[in-house]
Design a protein around this motif. Structure first.
Motif, PDB file in Angstrom:
ATOM      1  N   ALA A 205       0.834  -1.211   0.000  1.00  0.00           N
ATOM      2  CA  ALA A 205       0.000   0.000   0.000  1.00  0.00           C
ATOM      3  C   ALA A 205       0.864   1.256   0.000  1.00  0.00           C
ATOM      4  CB  ALA A 205      -0.911  -0.016   1.222  1.00  0.00           C
ATOM      5  N   ILE A 206       0.562   2.152  -0.928  1.00  0.00           N
ATOM      6  CA  ILE A 206       1.277   3.431  -1.016  1.00  0.00           C
ATOM      7  C   ILE A 206       0.231   4.543  -1.078  1.00  0.00           C
ATOM      8  CG2 ILE A 206       2.910   4.831  -2.328  1.00  0.00           C
ATOM      9  CD1 ILE A 206       3.882   2.200  -3.667  1.00  0.00           C
ATOM     10  N   LEU A 207       0.337   5.469  -0.153  1.00  0.00           N
ATOM     11  CA  LEU A 207      -0.593   6.599  -0.117  1.00  0.00           C
ATOM     12  C   LEU A 207       0.129   7.851  -0.610  1.00  0.00           C
ATOM     13  CD1 LEU A 207      -2.981   8.367   0.933  1.00  0.00           C
ATOM     14  CD2 LEU A 207      -2.024   8.123   3.208  1.00  0.00           C
ATOM     15  N   VAL A 208      -0.502   8.546  -1.548  1.00  0.00           N
ATOM     16  CA  VAL A 208       0.014   9.834  -2.025  1.00  0.00           C
ATOM     17  C   VAL A 208      -0.925  10.904  -1.501  1.00  0.00           C
ATOM     18  CG1 VAL A 208       0.283  11.257  -4.096  1.00  0.00           C
ATOM     19  CG2 VAL A 208       1.129   8.908  -4.083  1.00  0.00           C
ATOM     20  N   ASP A 209      -0.341  11.951  -0.933  1.00  0.00           N
ATOM     21  CA  ASP A 209      -1.192  12.963  -0.308  1.00  0.00           C
ATOM     22  C   ASP A 209      -0.629  14.364  -0.541  1.00  0.00           C
ATOM     23  OD1 ASP A 209      -3.357  13.899   1.114  1.00  0.00           O
ATOM     24  OD2 ASP A 209      -3.033  12.580   2.834  1.00  0.00           O
ATOM     25  N   SER A 210      -1.409  15.369  -0.164  1.00  0.00           N
ATOM     26  CA  SER A 210      -1.010  16.751  -0.438  1.00  0.00           C
ATOM     27  C   SER A 210      -1.815  17.716   0.417  1.00  0.00           C
ATOM     28  CB  SER A 210      -1.283  17.042  -1.920  1.00  0.00           C
ATOM     29  OG  SER A 210      -1.276  18.418  -2.171  1.00  0.00           O
ATOM     30  N   VAL A 211      -1.220  18.867   0.710  1.00  0.00           N
ATOM     31  CA  VAL A 211      -1.986  19.902   1.433  1.00  0.00           C
ATOM     32  C   VAL A 211      -2.732  20.813   0.447  1.00  0.00           C
ATOM     33  CG1 VAL A 211      -0.265  19.918   3.285  1.00  0.00           C
ATOM     34  CG2 VAL A 211      -0.194  21.718   1.554  1.00  0.00           C
ATOM     35  N   SER A 212      -2.453  20.652  -0.861  1.00  0.00           N
ATOM     36  CA  SER A 212      -2.989  21.590  -1.862  1.00  0.00           C
ATOM     37  C   SER A 212      -4.493  21.782  -1.752  1.00  0.00           C
ATOM     38  CB  SER A 212      -2.667  21.099  -3.271  1.00  0.00           C
ATOM     39  OG  SER A 212      -1.305  21.248  -3.544  1.00  0.00           O
ATOM     40  N   LYS A 213      -5.231  20.687  -1.773  1.00  0.00           N
ATOM     41  CA  LYS A 213      -6.684  20.783  -1.766  1.00  0.00           C
ATOM     42  C   LYS A 213      -7.193  20.805  -0.328  1.00  0.00           C
ATOM     43  CE  LYS A 213      -5.877  20.224  -6.038  1.00  0.00           C
ATOM     44  NZ  LYS A 213      -6.260  20.800  -7.292  1.00  0.00           N
ATOM     45  N   ARG A 214      -6.542  20.009   0.533  1.00  0.00           N
ATOM     46  CA  ARG A 214      -7.030  19.871   1.908  1.00  0.00           C
ATOM     47  C   ARG A 214      -7.156  21.224   2.598  1.00  0.00           C
ATOM     48  NH1 ARG A 214      -3.806  15.674   3.711  1.00  0.00           N
ATOM     49  NH2 ARG A 214      -2.425  16.729   5.150  1.00  0.00           N
ATOM     50  N   TYR A 215      -6.148  22.062   2.399  1.00  0.00           N
ATOM     51  CA  TYR A 215      -6.165  23.375   3.062  1.00  0.00           C
ATOM     52  C   TYR A 215      -6.292  24.510   2.052  1.00  0.00           C
ATOM     53  CZ  TYR A 215      -4.491  20.477   6.860  1.00  0.00           C
ATOM     54  OH  TYR A 215      -4.350  19.484   7.794  1.00  0.00           O
ATOM     55  N   SER A 216      -6.785  24.192   0.875  1.00  0.00           N
ATOM     56  CA  SER A 216      -6.887  25.205  -0.162  1.00  0.00           C
ATOM     57  C   SER A 216      -5.572  25.976  -0.236  1.00  0.00           C
ATOM     58  CB  SER A 216      -8.057  26.154   0.150  1.00  0.00           C
ATOM     59  OG  SER A 216      -8.463  26.794  -1.033  1.00  0.00           O
ATOM     60  N   ALA A 217      -4.487  25.229  -0.371  1.00  0.00           N
ATOM     61  CA  ALA A 217      -3.148  25.816  -0.334  1.00  0.00           C
ATOM     62  C   ALA A 217      -2.308  25.232  -1.471  1.00  0.00           C
ATOM     63  CB  ALA A 217      -2.503  25.522   1.017  1.00  0.00           C
ATOM     64  N   CYS A 218      -2.858  25.317  -2.683  1.00  0.00           N
ATOM     65  CA  CYS A 218      -2.196  24.685  -3.836  1.00  0.00           C
ATOM     66  C   CYS A 218      -0.797  25.247  -4.088  1.00  0.00           C
ATOM     67  CB  CYS A 218      -3.046  24.864  -5.091  1.00  0.00           C
ATOM     68  SG  CYS A 218      -4.650  24.054  -4.964  1.00  0.00           S
ATOM     69  N   GLY A 219      -0.603  26.518  -3.732  1.00  0.00           N
ATOM     70  CA  GLY A 219       0.708  27.136  -3.977  1.00  0.00           C
ATOM     71  C   GLY A 219       1.737  26.785  -2.924  1.00  0.00           C
ATOM     72  N   ALA A 220       1.334  26.083  -1.883  1.00  0.00           N
ATOM     73  CA  ALA A 220       2.291  25.785  -0.803  1.00  0.00           C
ATOM     74  C   ALA A 220       3.271  24.679  -1.194  1.00  0.00           C
ATOM     75  CB  ALA A 220       1.551  25.389   0.471  1.00  0.00           C
ATOM     76  N   ARG A 221       2.883  23.814  -2.105  1.00  0.00           N
ATOM     77  CA  ARG A 221       3.754  22.761  -2.630  1.00  0.00           C
ATOM     78  C   ARG A 221       4.280  21.835  -1.553  1.00  0.00           C
ATOM     79  NH1 ARG A 221       1.473  22.011  -5.714  1.00  0.00           N
ATOM     80  NH2 ARG A 221       2.956  20.712  -6.812  1.00  0.00           N
ATOM     81  N   VAL A 222       3.376  21.271  -0.795  1.00  0.00           N
ATOM     82  CA  VAL A 222       3.757  20.270   0.205  1.00  0.00           C
ATOM     83  C   VAL A 222       2.852  19.045   0.052  1.00  0.00           C
ATOM     84  CG1 VAL A 222       3.976  19.723   2.664  1.00  0.00           C
ATOM     85  CG2 VAL A 222       4.553  22.015   1.848  1.00  0.00           C
ATOM     86  N   GLY A 223       3.480  17.902  -0.108  1.00  0.00           N
ATOM     87  CA  GLY A 223       2.747  16.643  -0.182  1.00  0.00           C
ATOM     88  C   GLY A 223       3.506  15.585   0.579  1.00  0.00           C
ATOM     89  N   CYS A 224       3.105  14.346   0.420  1.00  0.00           N
ATOM     90  CA  CYS A 224       3.882  13.284   1.072  1.00  0.00           C
ATOM     91  C   CYS A 224       3.560  11.928   0.454  1.00  0.00           C
ATOM     92  CB  CYS A 224       3.640  13.252   2.571  1.00  0.00           C
ATOM     93  SG  CYS A 224       1.985  12.761   3.055  1.00  0.00           S
ATOM     94  N   ILE A 225       4.475  10.996   0.736  1.00  0.00           N
ATOM     95  CA  ILE A 225       4.259   9.579   0.429  1.00  0.00           C
ATOM     96  C   ILE A 225       4.179   8.880   1.773  1.00  0.00           C
ATOM     97  CG2 ILE A 225       5.233   7.493  -0.615  1.00  0.00           C
ATOM     98  CD1 ILE A 225       7.024   9.431  -2.310  1.00  0.00           C
ATOM     99  N   VAL A 226       3.174   8.038   1.938  1.00  0.00           N
ATOM    100  CA  VAL A 226       3.079   7.250   3.162  1.00  0.00           C
ATOM    101  C   VAL A 226       3.076   5.777   2.769  1.00  0.00           C
ATOM    102  CG1 VAL A 226       1.789   6.792   5.271  1.00  0.00           C
ATOM    103  CG2 VAL A 226       1.666   9.065   4.214  1.00  0.00           C
ATOM    104  N   THR A 227       3.987   5.021   3.342  1.00  0.00           N
ATOM    105  CA  THR A 227       3.983   3.569   3.133  1.00  0.00           C
ATOM    106  C   THR A 227       4.681   2.886   4.301  1.00  0.00           C
ATOM    107  OG1 THR A 227       4.634   1.745   1.679  1.00  0.00           O
ATOM    108  CG2 THR A 227       6.111   3.639   1.715  1.00  0.00           C
TER     109      THR A 227
END
Ligand SMILES: Cc1ncc(COP(=O)(O)O)c(C=O)c1O
Length: 403
Positions: free
Chosen positions: A232-254
């Motif tokens: 299982a590999i999760l791809v995630d991001s703050v872009s939509k979650r916090y309406s912060a698309c310009g912040a450019r922060v995401g992550c991989i969780v596994t």
């Protein structure tokens, strides 16, 4: 002498964004004094949480230094807490912070695939999945979902027909961009079984996790599927979650530590994800649950308004989307791109018009989705109602012109 200053084959193959392709038509309309209601892009108009904005304002650094390649430790610890609150039990060591969900996807592709390997994706899908495949030399193999079925997951047989010795993974977004689909328990179970039976990774892009609008619809994370902890590999991001698309922060969780060690090497090559944005993303985690409740309520109203308006348009097929802030609808036209251009070039009501995204660009199968468009309900209800009215009138005008 042969010209050595060429453009690479990869450069030539790289698709331009289908969402932006028709922007020149919108620009031309604007230069003629026409107001364009944009339903074609996924840029939310919701405010970023005050906690996050305050972190930017109160930044107290003398040097904007590099941070750890895998992400700032305080942020990673806090992020693990966010997942725990959402019922996803993971360790800080399972997280690698990236420069947006985009980089997370690129790192995952590169970590699990060699050039020529294949990833199966239900289509229509988020277009950059295909762009990243060109960058990495990977082949995307689509399995087609249908508007009439509300873009439910295609059957196990359809997936199995596409599995080859080069298949490495199944990738899907859940909730789905562009479809708004949220996969059921049975659908997730089917994906789990497929991954085990065919020895594949399961990559879930869950950047729209918070955007689910009905109490009876539950989001099921890939990280909570049992028996596939190493797949299982999760791809995630703050872009939509916090309406912060310009912040450019995401992550991989596994929980697959070998995989994290590999993606970390890619992370080291690009040094680190943005320091300032991670500080702000860490502060965003302090946003109260009421922030999400308000955002959800706003989008729910928009979705309901949009669905009601679409149901009132003859020949339009739209099943209610359960999550994210998009839907793909079938229009009573032959070519949705021509219709989109018509709306920008030939149609206006009191010097206003509407722009949608032709859905063909979200399919890998040539010719698929030709009479479909993606609508992003990222406008306030007043503007959305107006845009829907124009869409309805535009369809009537277009059909009259075709007749
Ligand atoms: C499904 C999906 N995944 C990933 C991304 C990219 O996110 P980011 O802005 O974090 O790179 C998007 C952006 O629209 C998206 O819709």
């Amino acid at each position: 002498m042969a010209d050595k200053m060429t453009i690479s084959t990869r450069g030539k193959l790289m698709p331009a964004s289908p969402i932006r392709k028709l922007v020149p038509y919108a620009d031309a309309a604007k230069s003629r004094g026409i107001k364009v209601y944009h339903l074609n892009i996924g840029q939310p108009d919701i405010e970023t949480p005050a906690e996050m904005l305050a972190a930017y304002r109160n930044l107290d650094l003398k040097v904007i230094a590099y941070g750890p390649s895998g992400g700032r430790y305080d942020y990673i610890r806090a992020l693990a807490g966010y997942y725990r609150k959402r019922g996803i039990e993971i360790e800080p060591a399972d997280i690698l912070v990236t420069t947006g969900g985009s980089e997370a996807l690129l790192f995952v592709y590169q970590a699990i695939c060699d050039p020529g390997d294949e990833i199966i994706i239900p289509e229509p899908f988020y277009t950059n999945y295909a762009g990243f495949a060109v960058i990495t030399g990977i082949k995307i193999v689509p399995v087609t979902a249908k508007a009439e079925d509300g873009f439910a997951l295609p059957s196990r047989t359809e997936f199995e027909a596409k599995i080859t010795t080069r298949t490495r993974a199944i990738l899907f977004s859940n909730p789905g961009n562009p479809t708004g689909v949220v996969y059921t328990r049975d659908e997730m179970e089917m994906l789990r079984r497929l991954a085990i039976d065919h020895n594949l990774y399961l990559i879930a892009d869950e950047v729209y996790r918070e955007f689910i609008y009905d109490k009876e619809v539950e989001h099921r994370s890939v990280m909570n599927l049992s028996g596939i902890e190493d797949r299982a590999i999760l791809v995630d991001s703050v872009s939509k979650r916090y309406s912060a698309c310009g912040a450019r922060v995401g992550c991989i969780v596994t929980r697959n530590r070998k995989l994290t060690a590999t993606t970390l090497k890619f992370g080291q090559a690009r040094l680190c994800p943005p320091t300032v944005d991670q500080i702000a993303a860490c502060a965003a985690l302090e946003a109260p649950d009421s922030y999400f409740a308000e955002v959800r309520e706003e989008y729910r109203q928009r979705r309901d308004l949009m669905c009601k308006a679409l149901a009132d348009m003859p020949g339009v097929i739209c099943r209610k989307p359960m999550g994210a802030f998009y839907t793909v609808v079938k229009l009573p036209v032959e070519d949705a791109e021509k219709f989109t251009i018509f709306m920008l070039e030939d149609f206006n009501q009191n010097n206003e018009t509407v722009m949608v995204a032709p859905a063909a660009g979200f399919y890998a199968t040539p010719g698929a989705g030709k009479n479909e468009v993606r609508i992003a309900y990222v406008l306030n209800t007043g503007d959305l109602a107006r845009a829907m009215e124009m869409l309805k009138q535009g369809l009537v005008a277009y059909q009259a012109k075709q007749a």
